[in-house]
Design an enzyme around this catalytic site. Structure first.
Site, short mmCIF file in Angstrom:
data_model
loop_
_atom_site.label_atom_id
_atom_site.label_comp_id
_atom_site.label_asym_id
_atom_site.label_seq_id
_atom_site.Cartn_x
_atom_site.Cartn_y
_atom_site.Cartn_z
N ARG A 267 10.05 -45.73 41.70
CA ARG A 267 10.73 -44.63 42.41
C ARG A 267 12.16 -45.00 42.78
O ARG A 267 13.05 -44.15 42.76
CB ARG A 267 9.93 -44.24 43.66
N HIS B 137 1.98 -41.14 41.06
CA HIS B 137 0.98 -41.31 42.12
C HIS B 137 0.25 -42.63 41.89
O HIS B 137 -0.04 -42.99 40.76
CB HIS B 137 -0.04 -40.17 42.08
N LYS C 48 3.39 -37.93 37.27
CA LYS C 48 3.42 -36.52 37.65
C LYS C 48 4.25 -35.70 36.66
O LYS C 48 4.96 -36.27 35.82
CB LYS C 48 3.97 -36.40 39.07
N THR D 14 6.68 -43.72 49.16
CA THR D 14 6.43 -42.31 48.85
C THR D 14 7.74 -41.53 48.81
O THR D 14 7.96 -40.71 47.93
CB THR D 14 5.46 -41.69 49.89
N ARG E 99 1.13 -50.25 44.32
CA ARG E 99 1.91 -49.50 45.32
C ARG E 99 3.30 -50.11 45.50
O ARG E 99 4.28 -49.39 45.65
CB ARG E 99 1.18 -49.47 46.67
#
Length: 151
Positions: free
Chosen positions: A104, A117, A11, A93, A87
């Site tokens: 993340r 993403h 992103k 998320t 994932r």
């Protein structure tokens, strides 16, 4: 089998913070095969199609604004269970719930700036890949490392 594909996008905040190479490195080192990649300022209509399932959410306008705030790196990766494993590699998320060692978990703090993403299912991967890439942009090639990665 090991031909499963997923859509991964770094992103705008991930691009600005120079973690594109780190993301590619992690997917390569895991043993996944890069099939397509492009660097672009995503048009608003593309983002609206990509996030259509979230259009009724209160955060939707902010999400579209954030995703169009700068360029993104869109990629297609291939390999055994790449959607699920991808994932796991990304982390939750919400970065606050992401374990250290995940992308993340290592690189971000807040859900509204979660840098990357990844498709959440094989079905959405197919949809997202066809939305972001033309068929001829998906490169078919033999990766010589595959024999060392799969039995």
């Amino acid at each position: 089998g090991n031909k499963e594909r997923t859509f991964i996008a770094v992103k705008p905040d991930g691009v600005q913070r120079c973690i594109v190479g780190e993301v590619i490195k992690r997917f390569e080192q895991k043993g996944f095969k890069l099939v397509a990649m492009k660097f672009l300022q995503a048009p608003k209509d593309l983002l609206e199609k990509h996030y259509c399932e979230l259009s009724d959410k209160p955060f939707y306008p902010k999400l579209i604004k954030y995703m169009s705030s700068g360029p993104v790196v869109a990629m297609v990766w291939e390999g055994l269970n790449v959607v699920k494993t991808g994932r796991v590699m990304l982390g939750e998320t919400n970065p606050a719930d992401s374990k250290p060692g995940t992308i993340r978990g290592d690189f971000c703090i807040q859900v509204g700036r979660n840098i990357i993403h990844g498709s959440d299912s094989v079905e959405s991967a197919k949809k997202e890949i066809s939305l972001w890439f033309k068929r001829e942009e998906l490169v078919e090639y033999q990766n010589c490392a595959q024999d060392w990665i799969y039995e």
